[in-house]
Write a protein that holds these residues in place. Structure first.
Motif, PDB file in Angstrom:
ATOM      1  N   LYS A 121     -19.298 -14.658 -17.395  1.00  0.00           N
ATOM      2  CA  LYS A 121     -20.003 -13.915 -18.430  1.00  0.00           C
ATOM      3  C   LYS A 121     -20.979 -12.896 -17.856  1.00  0.00           C
ATOM      4  CE  LYS A 121     -19.795 -17.734 -21.809  1.00  0.00           C
ATOM      5  NZ  LYS A 121     -19.086 -17.082 -22.910  1.00  0.00           N
ATOM      6  N   VAL A 122     -21.736 -13.291 -16.840  1.00  0.00           N
ATOM      7  CA  VAL A 122     -22.730 -12.377 -16.276  1.00  0.00           C
ATOM      8  C   VAL A 122     -22.054 -11.213 -15.567  1.00  0.00           C
ATOM      9  CG1 VAL A 122     -24.638 -12.161 -14.646  1.00  0.00           C
ATOM     10  CG2 VAL A 122     -24.469 -14.187 -16.098  1.00  0.00           C
ATOM     11  N   ALA A 123     -20.990 -11.496 -14.839  1.00  0.00           N
ATOM     12  CA  ALA A 123     -20.270 -10.419 -14.141  1.00  0.00           C
ATOM     13  C   ALA A 123     -19.706  -9.415 -15.148  1.00  0.00           C
ATOM     14  CB  ALA A 123     -19.149 -11.003 -13.291  1.00  0.00           C
ATOM     15  N   ARG A 124     -19.194  -9.907 -16.280  1.00  0.00           N
ATOM     16  CA  ARG A 124     -18.683  -9.004 -17.314  1.00  0.00           C
ATOM     17  C   ARG A 124     -19.805  -8.181 -17.941  1.00  0.00           C
ATOM     18  NH1 ARG A 124     -15.993 -13.683 -18.981  1.00  0.00           N
ATOM     19  NH2 ARG A 124     -17.233 -13.841 -20.894  1.00  0.00           N
ATOM     20  N   ALA A 125     -21.000  -8.759 -17.948  1.00  0.00           N
ATOM     21  CA  ALA A 125     -22.124  -8.089 -18.612  1.00  0.00           C
ATOM     22  C   ALA A 125     -22.751  -6.991 -17.763  1.00  0.00           C
ATOM     23  CB  ALA A 125     -23.191  -9.131 -18.972  1.00  0.00           C
ATOM     24  N   GLU A 126     -22.577  -7.027 -16.471  1.00  0.00           N
ATOM     25  CA  GLU A 126     -23.274  -6.067 -15.605  1.00  0.00           C
ATOM     26  C   GLU A 126     -22.958  -4.612 -15.936  1.00  0.00           C
ATOM     27  OE1 GLU A 126     -22.771  -7.172 -11.543  1.00  0.00           O
ATOM     28  OE2 GLU A 126     -23.863  -9.066 -11.746  1.00  0.00           O
ATOM     29  N   PRO A 127     -21.687  -4.220 -16.152  1.00  0.00           N
ATOM     30  CA  PRO A 127     -21.431  -2.817 -16.520  1.00  0.00           C
ATOM     31  C   PRO A 127     -22.070  -2.430 -17.856  1.00  0.00           C
ATOM     32  CG  PRO A 127     -19.403  -3.909 -15.809  1.00  0.00           C
ATOM     33  CD  PRO A 127     -20.432  -4.981 -16.000  1.00  0.00           C
ATOM     34  N   ILE A 128     -22.165  -3.380 -18.779  1.00  0.00           N
ATOM     35  CA  ILE A 128     -22.777  -3.093 -20.077  1.00  0.00           C
ATOM     36  C   ILE A 128     -24.286  -2.930 -19.913  1.00  0.00           C
ATOM     37  CG2 ILE A 128     -23.101  -3.911 -22.430  1.00  0.00           C
ATOM     38  CD1 ILE A 128     -20.217  -3.045 -21.631  1.00  0.00           C
ATOM     39  N   ALA A 129     -24.909  -3.759 -19.074  1.00  0.00           N
ATOM     40  CA  ALA A 129     -26.341  -3.600 -18.800  1.00  0.00           C
ATOM     41  C   ALA A 129     -26.624  -2.225 -18.204  1.00  0.00           C
ATOM     42  CB  ALA A 129     -26.822  -4.707 -17.863  1.00  0.00           C
ATOM     43  N   ALA A 130     -25.694  -1.727 -17.393  1.00  0.00           N
ATOM     44  CA  ALA A 130     -25.866  -0.386 -16.818  1.00  0.00           C
ATOM     45  C   ALA A 130     -25.885   0.685 -17.906  1.00  0.00           C
ATOM     46  CB  ALA A 130     -24.750  -0.100 -15.811  1.00  0.00           C
ATOM     47  N   LEU A 131     -25.101   0.485 -18.968  1.00  0.00           N
ATOM     48  CA  LEU A 131     -25.114   1.442 -20.071  1.00  0.00           C
ATOM     49  C   LEU A 131     -26.484   1.471 -20.748  1.00  0.00           C
ATOM     50  CD1 LEU A 131     -21.640   0.696 -21.743  1.00  0.00           C
ATOM     51  CD2 LEU A 131     -22.230   2.580 -20.219  1.00  0.00           C
TER      52      LEU A 131
ATOM     53  N   VAL B   8     -26.931   2.863 -25.131  1.00  0.00           N
ATOM     54  CA  VAL B   8     -26.767   1.837 -26.173  1.00  0.00           C
ATOM     55  C   VAL B   8     -28.090   1.691 -26.920  1.00  0.00           C
ATOM     56  CG1 VAL B   8     -26.184  -0.549 -26.718  1.00  0.00           C
ATOM     57  CG2 VAL B   8     -25.078   0.584 -24.777  1.00  0.00           C
ATOM     58  N   SER B   9     -28.027   1.575 -28.234  1.00  0.00           N
ATOM     59  CA  SER B   9     -29.213   1.348 -29.061  1.00  0.00           C
ATOM     60  C   SER B   9     -29.003   0.127 -29.950  1.00  0.00           C
ATOM     61  CB  SER B   9     -29.495   2.574 -29.941  1.00  0.00           C
ATOM     62  OG  SER B   9     -29.863   3.691 -29.163  1.00  0.00           O
ATOM     63  N   HIS B  10     -30.102  -0.517 -30.304  1.00  0.00           N
ATOM     64  CA  HIS B  10     -30.081  -1.622 -31.254  1.00  0.00           C
ATOM     65  C   HIS B  10     -30.670  -1.141 -32.562  1.00  0.00           C
ATOM     66  CE1 HIS B  10     -29.831  -5.279 -28.300  1.00  0.00           C
ATOM     67  NE2 HIS B  10     -28.967  -4.318 -28.019  1.00  0.00           N
ATOM     68  N   VAL B  11     -29.953  -1.326 -33.651  1.00  0.00           N
ATOM     69  CA  VAL B  11     -30.454  -0.948 -34.969  1.00  0.00           C
ATOM     70  C   VAL B  11     -31.304  -2.105 -35.483  1.00  0.00           C
ATOM     71  CG1 VAL B  11     -29.857  -0.154 -37.281  1.00  0.00           C
ATOM     72  CG2 VAL B  11     -28.398   0.454 -35.334  1.00  0.00           C
ATOM     73  N   GLY B  12     -32.598  -2.048 -35.218  1.00  0.00           N
ATOM     74  CA  GLY B  12     -33.487  -3.157 -35.516  1.00  0.00           C
ATOM     75  C   GLY B  12     -33.549  -4.126 -34.350  1.00  0.00           C
TER      76      GLY B  12
END
Length: 447
Positions: A376-386, A392-396
């Motif tokens: 899970k963490v390895a998959r998340a690293e490219p997304i954290a880079a975004l 990436v934005s959070h609506v609320g």
């Protein structure tokens, strides 16, 4: 060291015969409603503030663990400032703002809850709750107006001499709602506000803590053990004692960012927006539980979209802990609510079953199965880079999701709430599908 036992708890320790002598002649009805007897010292408003030269304070921050008695503390404070010695006599406040995470939380917890405002008032002093106008009317003319943190602009214009803010650390638009309240807290000679919350290291909590006009009350779940089910205390202490989550949720400790975490609180706060623009694609991503029914890990269900400029937006968290039929209904509901383009689901644990349960609810839903070949963490690293690239934005705010994100550590470790970052994993699948895969682009739509 001053004991945090209430007077009622001290009386309970006195032998029955002596206790009856001590209570002889006291009106039993007044005893029932006397908070000075039932409350613990840490649940009473501060007398002075050691951080200011004159001892004055503007904000009382009660930052404590789950089950500490924060709601009762808040309700009793409201009763204290709203009521005079008699039902018609004036209290110290005349216009009170009551603000919670959502409109439902304000009504069901702060107003109508077991420890809410209506419950703590003796009948003669009890305010009238008017749901249609969302106001409380006390016999002496004091008015309590309710607001929620999903609509901060509602606080533009009204003015108050007191306010109670509940679970501020979970508010969707915490900073904006808080700022609007500060402009309205301008009536009387000494307007004051109470914040009751379980701690989270978000910027507005740090800001309030650092303000010299703030007095802080801290406390743990165990301080209120006399009013909590023994089985609950046994369960939560055995499972969470000594963990980061336990220190936050039980001890009321403000836990700072984890060194090496993929996401920081400041990073997530910087990506927060009020609304998304027109989105060209929307997906509902699912991280199924490895169990067949409720009671195991949660099922992560995250809705996200991407605009034509290539910026991703996280727009909803519908995660749950339900049976396959239950979470499939949640998925289908989210798909239709947001007019999504497809459902994306991890199938490592469920295989064809995942698609089958979704199609049993709605066979027409476009579906893509994804298989995890890395952790899970390895998959998340490219997304954290975004996120670092501000793409990436959070609506609320999504407090449970963001807690998990801040618990994912480079190298594969996870120190967030729960046994698995299910919500965060669903977010990763959603943004991976939207922002790292080539796909056709449907017509732009608003949400």
């Amino acid at each position: 060291m001053v004991s945090d036992l209430s007077l009622a708890q001290h009386l309970a320790r006195i032998p029955l015969e002596k206790r009856n002598i001590a209570l002889d002649g006291i009106c039993q009805d007044s005893l029932l409603w006397d908070w000075k007897i039932w409350g613990r010292p840490s649940q009473f408003a501060p007398v002075s503030n050691p951080r200011t030269s004159d001892g004055s304070w503007k904000t009382w921050l009660a930052m404590a663990g789950r089950g500490f008695g924060k709601t009762r503390l808040g309700s009793e404070w409201i009763r204290q400032i709203a009521c005079g010695e008699t039902p018609e006599a004036s209290g110290s406040a005349t216009r009170i703002a009551l603000i919670g995470e959502t409109a439902r939380d304000v009504r069901k917890v702060m107003v109508e809850g077991d420890s809410g405002i209506l419950a703590v008032h003796p009948p003669a002093f009890r305010p009238e709750w008017q749901p249609s106008t969302r106001t409380l009317m006390w016999p002496n003319g004091c008015i309590g107006a309710t607001y929620n943190a999903t609509e901060p602009d509602e606080l533009r214009g009204p003015q108050f001499d007191a306010a109670w803010c509940d679970e501020l650390a979970k508010w969707a638009y915490a900073t904006e709602t808080w700022d609007q309240l500060q402009f309205g807290l301008r009536l009387g000679d000494d307007p004051r506000q109470l914040v009751t919350t379980t701690p989270r290291p978000i910027p507005i909590i740090r800001q309030i803590l650092n303000d010299p006009t703030t007095v802080v009350t801290r406390g743990s779940t165990l301080a209120n053990r006399g009013n909590l089910a023994p089985s609950f205390l046994t369960h939560v202490t055995e499972r969470y004692a000594g963990t980061r989550l336990g220190r936050q949720e039980l001890e009321g400790e403000l836990i700072e960012d984890i060194e090496g975490a993929l996401w920081s609180r400041a990073m997530l706060e910087a990506c927060r927006v009020r609304e998304a623009p027109a989105l060209s694609r929307i997906v509902v991503a699912v991280d199924p539980s490895g169990t067949s029914g409720g009671g195991g890990d949660d099922v992560g269900i995250i809705v996200a979209g991407v605009c034509e400029k290539g910026v991703g937006y996280v727009i909803a968290d519908h995660s749950c802990n339900l049976s396959p039929a239950g979470w499939a209904e949640r998925v289908a509901s989210a798909y239709h609510q947001f007019n999504a383009d497809r459902v994306v689901a991890e199938v490592n644990y469920g295989g064809a079953m995942v698609e089958a349960v979704i199609r049993s609810v709605d066979p027409s839903i476009p579906y893509r199965a994804v298989t995890a070949s890395r952790g899970k963490v390895a998959r998340a690293e490219p997304i954290a880079a975004l996120y670092e690239q501000k793409r990436v934005s959070h609506v609320g705010a999504f407090s449970d999701l963001e807690d998990q994100m801040c618990g994912m550590i480079v190298g594969g470790a996870y120190e967030g709430p729960g046994r698995s970052p299910d919500r965060a994993d669903a977010l990763v699948w959603a943004l991976t599908d939207l922002m790292t895969r080539r796909s056709s682009t449907p017509a732009i739509r608003n949400i």
